[in-house]
Structure formats: C-alpha cells, structure tokens
Write a protein that holds these residues in place. Structure first.
Motif, PDB file in Angstrom:
ATOM      1  N   LYS A  54       0.697  -1.175  -0.021  1.00  0.00           N
ATOM      2  CA  LYS A  54      -0.200   0.266   0.006  1.00  0.00           C
ATOM      3  C   LYS A  54       0.739   1.323   0.052  1.00  0.00           C
ATOM      4  O   LYS A  54       0.594   2.387  -0.720  1.00  0.00           O
ATOM      5  CB  LYS A  54      -0.876  -0.067   1.266  1.00  0.00           C
ATOM      6  N   LEU A  55       1.899   1.207   0.637  1.00  0.00           N
ATOM      7  CA  LEU A  55       2.981   2.399   0.820  1.00  0.00           C
ATOM      8  C   LEU A  55       3.311   2.745  -0.595  1.00  0.00           C
ATOM      9  O   LEU A  55       3.690   3.896  -0.976  1.00  0.00           O
ATOM     10  CB  LEU A  55       3.957   2.058   1.609  1.00  0.00           C
ATOM     11  N   VAL A  56       3.710   1.880  -1.474  1.00  0.00           N
ATOM     12  CA  VAL A  56       4.213   2.100  -2.739  1.00  0.00           C
ATOM     13  C   VAL A  56       3.056   2.310  -3.834  1.00  0.00           C
ATOM     14  O   VAL A  56       3.320   2.442  -4.971  1.00  0.00           O
ATOM     15  CB  VAL A  56       5.295   1.048  -3.120  1.00  0.00           C
ATOM     16  N   GLY A  57       1.801   2.132  -3.260  1.00  0.00           N
ATOM     17  CA  GLY A  57       0.831   2.210  -4.380  1.00  0.00           C
ATOM     18  C   GLY A  57       0.091   1.121  -4.996  1.00  0.00           C
ATOM     19  O   GLY A  57      -0.409   0.890  -5.935  1.00  0.00           O
ATOM     20  N   LEU A  58       0.410  -0.039  -4.291  1.00  0.00           N
ATOM     21  CA  LEU A  58      -0.083  -1.218  -4.828  1.00  0.00           C
ATOM     22  C   LEU A  58      -1.149  -1.840  -4.020  1.00  0.00           C
ATOM     23  O   LEU A  58      -1.316  -1.564  -2.873  1.00  0.00           O
ATOM     24  CB  LEU A  58       0.940  -2.387  -5.156  1.00  0.00           C
ATOM     25  N   MET A  62       3.792  -0.644 -12.284  1.00  0.00           N
ATOM     26  CA  MET A  62       3.444  -1.712 -11.221  1.00  0.00           C
ATOM     27  C   MET A  62       4.586  -2.392 -11.064  1.00  0.00           C
ATOM     28  O   MET A  62       4.907  -2.940  -9.765  1.00  0.00           O
ATOM     29  CB  MET A  62       2.102  -2.582 -11.561  1.00  0.00           C
ATOM     30  N   LYS A  63       5.368  -2.908 -11.903  1.00  0.00           N
ATOM     31  CA  LYS A  63       6.392  -3.836 -11.633  1.00  0.00           C
ATOM     32  C   LYS A  63       7.358  -3.066 -10.953  1.00  0.00           C
ATOM     33  O   LYS A  63       8.263  -3.508  -9.971  1.00  0.00           O
ATOM     34  CB  LYS A  63       6.950  -4.536 -13.090  1.00  0.00           C
ATOM     35  N   GLN A  64       7.618  -1.779 -11.105  1.00  0.00           N
ATOM     36  CA  GLN A  64       8.727  -0.961 -10.603  1.00  0.00           C
ATOM     37  C   GLN A  64       8.226  -0.834  -9.143  1.00  0.00           C
ATOM     38  O   GLN A  64       9.046  -0.797  -8.249  1.00  0.00           O
ATOM     39  CB  GLN A  64       8.489   0.437 -11.177  1.00  0.00           C
ATOM     40  N   LYS A  65       6.955  -0.625  -8.957  1.00  0.00           N
ATOM     41  CA  LYS A  65       6.498  -0.449  -7.466  1.00  0.00           C
ATOM     42  C   LYS A  65       6.573  -1.663  -6.786  1.00  0.00           C
ATOM     43  O   LYS A  65       6.977  -1.719  -5.493  1.00  0.00           O
ATOM     44  CB  LYS A  65       4.953  -0.162  -7.349  1.00  0.00           C
ATOM     45  N   LEU A  66       6.729  -2.890  -7.546  1.00  0.00           N
ATOM     46  CA  LEU A  66       6.859  -4.048  -6.685  1.00  0.00           C
ATOM     47  C   LEU A  66       8.186  -4.346  -6.250  1.00  0.00           C
ATOM     48  O   LEU A  66       8.576  -4.865  -5.319  1.00  0.00           O
ATOM     49  CB  LEU A  66       6.386  -5.143  -7.609  1.00  0.00           C
TER      50      LEU A  66
END
Length: 213
Positions: free
Chosen positions: A116-120, A135-139
């Motif tokens: 949630k902190l990174v936006g996922l 999304m892969k970058q956020k992961l």
C-alpha cells in the motif's frame, strides 16, 4: 564510522575501463545521488557495493568489513539493480511473500502495508505477468524496503512511474532519511537528484567527481 567505504577502486567491465582509483565514503542517514552518461558504470558501481561484482583493484568495506574477504552480500541492503525476476503466474503479494519466507522476518500484514505504501493493492488477484511497467517498478520498490532495510541502493527507482507515484516515492525516501536510513540512487531525471540528494557525484573520465548543488 562510515557505512560504505570505496578505497582506491579500479574496474574494467567487458573490456571497457569504468573506474580508475576512485574513492567514496557513504555516511549514515544521507541520500547520495550518482549521475553519469549511459554506460559510465553506475550499475556496476552499485553491484560492487553489494558484492555482486568485485573491483580489479582497491577495497570496498561495508560497516568496516571488506567485501569478498569477510563478507559477500552485506546484511540490511535493499536493492534495485536491473529488474528483479518474478514468478509471472503469481500475484504481487504472493511474490513478495515467497521472498519474505527466506528470512521469515515479516508478517503478511507487513507485506500488505508496504505494498500500500508504494501504491499497490495487496489483495488484488492480478498476476505479475499482467502488471504494467509502473506496477512492476512499484513491486521492486516494495521488495527493496519490505524488511526495513537500512541501506537502499536504488538504480533508477522512478522508471515508468507516473508523476503522482514519483511524488509519493520521493516523499517516502525523504521519510526514510529522517528515520536514519541511507539511500544511494541514480536517476536520469535531474529533478529527482536535486530534490532528494544531500550529496551528488558524477562519473566522469573514470572518476567520481563531487557535484556542488
């Protein structure tokens, strides 16, 4: 005591000279930016700090321990270097949980919180093979920070992120600095570098040149 010390390091990679007798000291609680042209050696420098690649000459110490002699991969490092390999048929949460089980240091709730902190969305059923590049970058960012790693080595952490996500991750990194974490990053966007970094070094003519903002 310095967290990371690079002393008189030289390195050639695939026949190309990248560094000649460079020195760098990384202190706790600061954000460092490394800039340079494509192929100048930013990723190789990061890999040497992590013990993935060794210098041809010179010494790299992490918390006083020489990499390659006392230690291979340092403890407490969160990294983004190249794109991490994920299991495409699993969700983002299940990928992170599989990695977290190696050390068994964090709970499912902590994984969800970091996503949630990174936006996922941790409970989304979407598989990683269907993730967008952003999304892969956020992961990758979630993986780098999910175990509260105190030293973050982030090669282009803002790649493929939309502006709202860039702003969110910038603020997150500043919060980490306030908590005493140490961050070393690269970015092709000079705004990222000047907004975040306490110290900036440019790779130029095989040297690390301190840049004054």
């Amino acid at each position: 005591m310095a967290l990371i010390e690079i002393v008189n390091v030289s390195k050639s990679y695939k026949g190309n000279t990248l560094f000649e007798n460079i020195d760098l000291t990384i202190e706790k609680g600061h954000i460092y930016g490394i800039v340079g042209s494509n192929g100048s050696g930013k990723s190789v420098l990061f890999k040497m700090m992590c013990g993935f690649v060794f210098p041809d000459e010179g010494t790299i110490r992490v918390r006083g321990m020489e990499l390659g002699k006392n230690k291979r991969f340092p403890d407490g490092f969160g990294i983004i270097i190249d794109r991490p390999g994920y299991m495409d048929n699993l969700t983002g949460f299940d990928n992170l949980k599989a990695l977290a089980m190696i050390k068994q240091q964090i709970s499912d709730e902590q994984i969800s919180s970091v996503m949630k902190l990174v936006g996922l969305q941790p409970h989304a059923k979407q598989k990683v093979k269907n993730y967008s590049l952003g999304m892969k970058q956020k992961l990758a960012l979630a993986q780098a920070i999910m175990e509260e790693q105190q030293i973050l080595i982030l090669d282009e952490p803002f790649n493929a992120l939309d502006q709202e996500s860039v702003d969110n991750i910038r603020q997150l990194l500043l919060t980490f600095r306030e908590e005493g974490r140490t961050i070393i990053l690269t970015s092709h966007n000079q705004e990222d570098i000047h907004f975040l970094c306490d110290h900036i070094y440019r790779i130029q003519n095989y040297k690390l040149i301190a840049h004054t903002q």
